[in-house]
Design a protein around this motif. Structure first.
Motif, PDB file in Angstrom:
ATOM      1  N   SER A   1       0.902  -1.125   0.173  1.00  0.00           N
ATOM      2  CA  SER A   1      -0.051   0.005  -0.053  1.00  0.00           C
ATOM      3  C   SER A   1       0.861   1.170  -0.265  1.00  0.00           C
ATOM      4  O   SER A   1       0.176   2.436   0.042  1.00  0.00           O
ATOM      5  CB  SER A   1      -0.838  -0.162   1.346  1.00  0.00           C
ATOM      6  N   GLY A   2       2.156   0.942  -0.059  1.00  0.00           N
ATOM      7  CA  GLY A   2       3.134   2.270   0.009  1.00  0.00           C
ATOM      8  C   GLY A   2       3.227   2.915  -1.444  1.00  0.00           C
ATOM      9  O   GLY A   2       2.606   2.640  -2.320  1.00  0.00           O
ATOM     10  N   ALA A   3       3.990   3.821  -1.342  1.00  0.00           N
ATOM     11  CA  ALA A   3       4.579   4.862  -2.597  1.00  0.00           C
ATOM     12  C   ALA A   3       5.280   3.836  -3.689  1.00  0.00           C
ATOM     13  O   ALA A   3       4.845   4.184  -4.788  1.00  0.00           O
ATOM     14  CB  ALA A   3       5.344   6.039  -2.279  1.00  0.00           C
ATOM     15  N   ILE A   4       5.729   2.979  -3.278  1.00  0.00           N
ATOM     16  CA  ILE A   4       6.694   2.238  -4.026  1.00  0.00           C
ATOM     17  C   ILE A   4       5.813   1.017  -4.960  1.00  0.00           C
ATOM     18  O   ILE A   4       5.895   1.197  -6.070  1.00  0.00           O
ATOM     19  CB  ILE A   4       7.712   1.347  -3.640  1.00  0.00           C
ATOM     20  N   ALA A   5       4.884   0.612  -4.399  1.00  0.00           N
ATOM     21  CA  ALA A   5       3.999  -0.315  -4.782  1.00  0.00           C
ATOM     22  C   ALA A   5       2.750   0.597  -5.859  1.00  0.00           C
ATOM     23  O   ALA A   5       2.728   0.065  -7.171  1.00  0.00           O
ATOM     24  CB  ALA A   5       2.841  -0.973  -4.028  1.00  0.00           C
ATOM     25  N   LEU A   6       2.677   1.785  -5.573  1.00  0.00           N
ATOM     26  CA  LEU A   6       1.684   2.602  -6.181  1.00  0.00           C
ATOM     27  C   LEU A   6       2.333   2.966  -7.634  1.00  0.00           C
ATOM     28  O   LEU A   6       1.915   3.127  -8.819  1.00  0.00           O
ATOM     29  CB  LEU A   6       1.283   3.951  -5.504  1.00  0.00           C
ATOM     30  N   ALA A   7       3.783   3.370  -7.308  1.00  0.00           N
ATOM     31  CA  ALA A   7       4.677   3.817  -8.522  1.00  0.00           C
ATOM     32  C   ALA A   7       4.709   2.711  -9.572  1.00  0.00           C
ATOM     33  O   ALA A   7       4.711   2.832 -10.712  1.00  0.00           O
ATOM     34  CB  ALA A   7       5.913   4.370  -8.167  1.00  0.00           C
ATOM     35  N   LEU A   8       5.009   1.331  -9.000  1.00  0.00           N
ATOM     36  CA  LEU A   8       5.339   0.273  -9.724  1.00  0.00           C
ATOM     37  C   LEU A   8       4.008  -0.002 -10.561  1.00  0.00           C
ATOM     38  O   LEU A   8       3.995  -0.381 -11.620  1.00  0.00           O
ATOM     39  CB  LEU A   8       5.700  -0.950  -8.721  1.00  0.00           C
TER      40      LEU A   8
END
Length: 287
Positions: free
Chosen positions: A117-124
Protein backbone atom coordinates in the motif's frame (compact mmCIF):
# COMPACT_ATOMS: atom_id res chain seq x y z
CA UNK A 1 8.74 -12.98 -39.23
CA UNK A 2 10.23 -10.54 -36.74
CA UNK A 3 12.12 -7.67 -38.27
CA UNK A 4 15.38 -6.27 -37.00
CA UNK A 5 15.96 -2.88 -35.46
CA UNK A 6 18.79 -1.08 -33.74
CA UNK A 7 19.32 -2.31 -30.20
CA UNK A 8 18.40 0.08 -27.36
CA UNK A 9 21.04 2.80 -27.00
CA UNK A 10 22.60 2.21 -30.44
CA UNK A 11 22.69 5.24 -32.76
CA UNK A 12 23.79 5.94 -36.33
CA UNK A 13 24.86 9.34 -37.60
CA UNK A 14 26.86 10.96 -40.41
CA UNK A 15 30.06 12.97 -40.14
CA UNK A 16 31.69 15.19 -42.75
CA UNK A 17 35.19 14.15 -43.75
CA UNK A 18 37.76 15.53 -46.19
CA UNK A 19 37.94 19.01 -44.71
CA UNK A 20 38.29 17.84 -41.13
CA UNK A 21 41.94 18.92 -40.93
CA UNK A 22 41.16 22.52 -41.85
CA UNK A 23 38.11 22.68 -39.58
CA UNK A 24 40.05 21.31 -36.63
CA UNK A 25 42.84 23.85 -37.02
CA UNK A 26 40.43 26.80 -37.34
CA UNK A 27 38.47 25.62 -34.33
CA UNK A 28 41.59 25.23 -32.19
CA UNK A 29 43.44 28.49 -32.96
CA UNK A 30 40.94 30.82 -34.66
CA UNK A 31 41.81 32.89 -37.72
CA UNK A 32 43.48 36.02 -36.31
CA UNK A 33 46.60 36.75 -34.30
CA UNK A 34 48.30 33.38 -34.74
CA UNK A 35 51.39 32.75 -36.87
CA UNK A 36 50.99 30.60 -39.89
CA UNK A 37 52.35 27.11 -39.43
CA UNK A 38 53.08 26.72 -43.15
CA UNK A 39 54.65 29.19 -45.64
CA UNK A 40 52.21 31.10 -47.82
CA UNK A 41 51.57 29.25 -51.03
CA UNK A 42 52.55 25.91 -49.56
CA UNK A 43 50.22 23.04 -50.39
CA UNK A 44 49.05 20.88 -47.50
CA UNK A 45 49.13 17.12 -47.99
CA UNK A 46 45.97 15.74 -49.45
CA UNK A 47 43.68 13.77 -47.22
CA UNK A 48 42.73 10.24 -48.34
CA UNK A 49 39.32 11.51 -49.41
CA UNK A 50 40.88 14.32 -51.45
CA UNK A 51 43.36 11.95 -53.03
CA UNK A 52 40.62 9.52 -53.99
CA UNK A 53 38.37 12.20 -55.42
CA UNK A 54 41.07 14.21 -57.13
CA UNK A 55 39.63 17.41 -55.67
CA UNK A 56 41.46 19.24 -52.88
CA UNK A 57 39.07 20.18 -50.09
CA UNK A 58 36.49 17.62 -51.22
CA UNK A 59 33.73 16.92 -48.74
CA UNK A 60 32.53 13.39 -48.06
CA UNK A 61 30.05 11.87 -45.65
CA UNK A 62 30.96 8.97 -43.41
CA UNK A 63 28.43 6.82 -41.59
CA UNK A 64 29.31 6.14 -37.96
CA UNK A 65 27.67 3.81 -35.49
CA UNK A 66 27.74 4.59 -31.78
CA UNK A 67 27.28 1.54 -29.58
CA UNK A 68 25.23 1.63 -26.40
CA UNK A 69 28.47 1.74 -24.38
CA UNK A 70 29.77 4.79 -26.28
CA UNK A 71 32.19 3.23 -28.80
CA UNK A 72 32.27 4.87 -32.25
CA UNK A 73 32.49 2.48 -35.23
CA UNK A 74 32.94 3.95 -38.74
CA UNK A 75 30.96 1.88 -41.25
CA UNK A 76 31.84 1.00 -44.79
CA UNK A 77 28.36 1.72 -46.04
CA UNK A 78 25.26 3.70 -45.18
CA UNK A 79 22.48 2.18 -43.13
CA UNK A 80 19.05 2.83 -44.52
CA UNK A 81 15.80 2.75 -42.62
CA UNK A 82 15.17 -0.85 -43.66
CA UNK A 83 17.93 -2.83 -41.96
CA UNK A 84 16.66 -6.02 -43.58
CA UNK A 85 18.36 -4.82 -46.79
CA UNK A 86 21.81 -5.44 -45.29
CA UNK A 87 23.66 -8.43 -46.62
CA UNK A 88 23.35 -11.61 -44.50
CA UNK A 89 26.98 -11.49 -43.35
CA UNK A 90 26.62 -7.95 -42.03
CA UNK A 91 23.34 -8.83 -40.32
CA UNK A 92 24.92 -11.78 -38.54
CA UNK A 93 27.93 -9.71 -37.46
CA UNK A 94 25.77 -6.89 -36.14
CA UNK A 95 23.53 -9.31 -34.25
CA UNK A 96 26.57 -11.04 -32.73
CA UNK A 97 27.81 -7.68 -31.45
CA UNK A 98 24.41 -6.78 -30.03
CA UNK A 99 23.93 -3.88 -32.45
CA UNK A 100 20.74 -5.29 -33.99
CA UNK A 101 17.86 -7.05 -32.27
CA UNK A 102 14.61 -8.49 -33.50
CA UNK A 103 11.69 -6.12 -33.26
CA UNK A 104 9.16 -8.09 -31.26
CA UNK A 105 5.84 -6.86 -29.95
CA UNK A 106 5.92 -6.49 -26.18
CA UNK A 107 3.79 -9.12 -24.52
CA UNK A 108 3.21 -10.32 -20.97
CA UNK A 109 2.67 -13.95 -19.95
CA UNK A 110 -0.26 -12.83 -17.83
CA UNK A 111 -1.43 -10.29 -15.25
CA UNK A 112 0.98 -9.01 -12.61
CA UNK A 113 -0.33 -8.80 -9.05
CA UNK A 114 1.12 -5.97 -6.94
CA UNK A 115 0.92 -6.29 -3.16
CA UNK A 116 1.56 -3.32 -0.90
CA UNK A 117 0.00 0.00 0.00
CA UNK A 118 3.03 2.30 -0.01
CA UNK A 119 4.45 4.73 -2.54
CA UNK A 120 6.69 2.09 -4.19
CA UNK A 121 3.78 -0.25 -4.88
CA UNK A 122 1.74 2.60 -6.32
CA UNK A 123 4.58 3.77 -8.58
CA UNK A 124 5.26 0.21 -9.75
CA UNK A 125 1.59 -0.30 -10.63
CA UNK A 126 1.60 2.84 -12.75
CA UNK A 127 4.84 1.94 -14.51
CA UNK A 128 3.68 -1.58 -15.35
CA UNK A 129 0.42 -0.25 -16.76
CA UNK A 130 2.36 2.15 -18.98
CA UNK A 131 4.40 -0.70 -20.49
CA UNK A 132 1.34 -2.76 -21.29
CA UNK A 133 1.03 -5.11 -18.34
CA UNK A 134 -2.33 -5.96 -16.81
CA UNK A 135 -1.93 -4.92 -13.18
CA UNK A 136 -4.01 -6.23 -10.31
CA UNK A 137 -3.73 -4.73 -6.85
CA UNK A 138 -4.27 -7.52 -4.33
CA UNK A 139 -3.94 -7.62 -0.51
CA UNK A 140 -1.93 -10.87 -0.37
CA UNK A 141 -0.45 -13.38 -2.83
CA UNK A 142 -3.30 -15.77 -1.96
CA UNK A 143 -5.58 -13.47 -3.96
CA UNK A 144 -3.41 -13.54 -7.09
CA UNK A 145 -5.53 -16.13 -8.89
CA UNK A 146 -4.76 -16.29 -12.61
CA UNK A 147 -1.73 -14.00 -12.33
CA UNK A 148 1.64 -14.82 -13.89
CA UNK A 149 3.70 -12.86 -11.36
CA UNK A 150 3.42 -11.35 -7.90
CA UNK A 151 5.41 -8.32 -6.75
CA UNK A 152 5.22 -7.49 -3.06
CA UNK A 153 6.57 -4.01 -2.24
CA UNK A 154 6.83 -3.75 1.55
CA UNK A 155 8.21 -0.49 2.93
CA UNK A 156 9.46 -2.17 6.09
CA UNK A 157 11.16 -5.42 7.05
CA UNK A 158 9.91 -8.50 5.16
CA UNK A 159 6.68 -9.87 6.67
CA UNK A 160 6.58 -13.46 7.88
CA UNK A 161 4.10 -14.23 5.07
CA UNK A 162 6.98 -14.15 2.59
CA UNK A 163 8.17 -17.60 3.76
CA UNK A 164 4.71 -19.03 3.03
CA UNK A 165 4.60 -17.27 -0.35
CA UNK A 166 7.95 -18.88 -1.27
CA UNK A 167 6.28 -22.29 -1.26
CA UNK A 168 2.79 -21.37 -2.45
CA UNK A 169 3.87 -19.34 -5.50
CA UNK A 170 6.46 -21.92 -6.53
CA UNK A 171 3.78 -24.62 -6.46
CA UNK A 172 1.55 -22.46 -8.68
CA UNK A 173 4.45 -21.64 -11.08
CA UNK A 174 3.99 -17.92 -10.42
CA UNK A 175 6.99 -15.60 -10.63
CA UNK A 176 7.73 -14.05 -7.23
CA UNK A 177 9.31 -10.58 -6.78
CA UNK A 178 10.09 -8.97 -3.42
CA UNK A 179 11.17 -5.55 -2.21
CA UNK A 180 11.60 -4.44 1.41
CA UNK A 181 13.14 -1.48 3.24
CA UNK A 182 15.76 -1.45 6.00
CA UNK A 183 16.45 2.02 7.34
CA UNK A 184 17.43 4.06 4.28
CA UNK A 185 18.08 0.99 2.11
CA UNK A 186 15.60 -0.67 -0.22
CA UNK A 187 16.35 -4.37 -0.66
CA UNK A 188 15.38 -5.80 -4.06
CA UNK A 189 15.56 -9.58 -4.16
CA UNK A 190 15.86 -11.54 -7.43
CA UNK A 191 12.69 -12.86 -8.99
CA UNK A 192 11.96 -16.49 -8.11
CA UNK A 193 10.79 -18.50 -11.10
CA UNK A 194 10.28 -21.85 -9.39
CA UNK A 195 11.26 -24.11 -6.48
CA UNK A 196 14.84 -24.38 -7.72
CA UNK A 197 15.33 -20.61 -7.86
CA UNK A 198 16.36 -18.06 -5.21
CA UNK A 199 13.63 -17.75 -2.60
CA UNK A 200 13.26 -15.22 0.20
CA UNK A 201 14.45 -17.88 2.64
CA UNK A 202 17.61 -18.26 0.57
CA UNK A 203 18.21 -14.52 0.66
CA UNK A 204 17.81 -14.37 4.45
CA UNK A 205 20.16 -17.29 5.01
CA UNK A 206 22.79 -15.95 2.62
CA UNK A 207 22.70 -12.48 4.17
CA UNK A 208 23.03 -13.90 7.67
CA UNK A 209 25.99 -16.03 6.60
CA UNK A 210 27.72 -12.99 5.07
CA UNK A 211 26.99 -10.63 7.98
CA UNK A 212 29.73 -9.57 10.39
CA UNK A 213 27.11 -9.61 13.15
CA UNK A 214 24.44 -12.18 12.23
CA UNK A 215 22.88 -12.18 15.70
CA UNK A 216 22.21 -8.45 15.56
CA UNK A 217 20.91 -8.69 11.99
CA UNK A 218 18.48 -11.46 12.89
CA UNK A 219 17.27 -9.53 15.94
CA UNK A 220 16.92 -6.37 13.84
CA UNK A 221 14.65 -8.16 11.39
CA UNK A 222 12.35 -9.47 14.11
CA UNK A 223 12.34 -6.79 16.82
CA UNK A 224 10.10 -3.79 17.33
CA UNK A 225 11.99 -0.54 16.95
CA UNK A 226 11.67 3.19 16.88
CA UNK A 227 11.91 4.77 13.45
CA UNK A 228 12.73 8.18 12.07
CA UNK A 229 10.85 9.75 9.15
CA UNK A 230 10.46 7.58 6.07
CA UNK A 231 13.25 8.14 3.51
CA UNK A 232 10.84 7.30 0.69
CA UNK A 233 9.63 10.36 -1.17
CA UNK A 234 8.23 10.52 -4.71
CA UNK A 235 11.66 10.38 -6.39
CA UNK A 236 12.82 7.48 -4.24
CA UNK A 237 9.61 5.54 -4.84
CA UNK A 238 9.80 5.93 -8.62
CA UNK A 239 13.52 5.08 -8.64
CA UNK A 240 12.95 1.77 -6.86
CA UNK A 241 9.82 1.06 -8.89
CA UNK A 242 11.75 1.55 -12.12
CA UNK A 243 14.25 -1.14 -11.07
CA UNK A 244 11.43 -3.51 -10.15
CA UNK A 245 9.61 -2.85 -13.42
CA UNK A 246 12.81 -3.45 -15.41
CA UNK A 247 13.24 -6.85 -13.74
CA UNK A 248 9.65 -7.77 -14.53
CA UNK A 249 10.04 -6.68 -18.17
CA UNK A 250 13.14 -8.89 -18.45
CA UNK A 251 11.17 -11.79 -16.96
CA UNK A 252 8.27 -11.18 -19.38
CA UNK A 253 10.69 -11.13 -22.32
CA UNK A 254 12.11 -14.44 -21.07
CA UNK A 255 15.60 -13.03 -20.86
CA UNK A 256 18.11 -14.87 -18.70
CA UNK A 257 17.28 -14.45 -15.05
CA UNK A 258 19.79 -12.44 -13.06
CA UNK A 259 20.46 -13.83 -9.61
CA UNK A 260 21.45 -10.62 -7.89
CA UNK A 261 20.51 -8.93 -4.67
CA UNK A 262 20.32 -5.16 -5.11
CA UNK A 263 20.61 -2.65 -2.31
CA UNK A 264 19.32 0.83 -3.12
CA UNK A 265 20.65 3.75 -1.09
CA UNK A 266 17.52 5.88 -0.72
CA UNK A 267 19.53 8.94 0.32
CA UNK A 268 21.98 9.07 -2.59
CA UNK A 269 19.88 6.98 -5.03
CA UNK A 270 22.75 4.62 -5.80
CA UNK A 271 22.60 0.86 -6.32
CA UNK A 272 25.00 -1.89 -5.29
CA UNK A 273 24.63 -5.48 -6.46
CA UNK A 274 25.61 -8.77 -4.88
CA UNK A 275 25.37 -12.15 -6.63
CA UNK A 276 23.24 -14.62 -4.71
CA UNK A 277 22.54 -18.31 -5.24
CA UNK A 278 19.88 -20.67 -3.90
CA UNK A 279 20.82 -22.85 -0.96
CA UNK A 280 21.55 -26.52 -1.45
CA UNK A 281 18.41 -28.56 -0.66
CA UNK A 282 20.26 -30.26 2.22
CA UNK A 283 21.18 -26.95 3.84
CA UNK A 284 19.08 -25.62 6.68
CA UNK A 285 17.07 -22.51 5.89
CA UNK A 286 16.26 -19.55 8.07
CA UNK A 287 12.50 -19.57 8.79
Amino acid sequence: MARRTLAPGVEVFSVTTGTARQAAVESAVGTAGYPETEPRGATAPKTPVEAASGVVGAVARETVLRTASGEFLPLQRELGDDLEQLDPGTLRAFEAEGVLVERKPRSWPGPVAVVGSGAIALALSELLARVGAEVRRVPTPDAAFGCAAVSWCHEDHPPVEWAKADVMLAERAIAWQRCSVEGATAVIEPISHGPEDVTHADVRARRLAASASPGHLQAYWSSERRRGPSPIGPAEAWFVAALLAADLEAWAARRTASRRLRLVDLIGLTVTEQPILPLHPAASREP
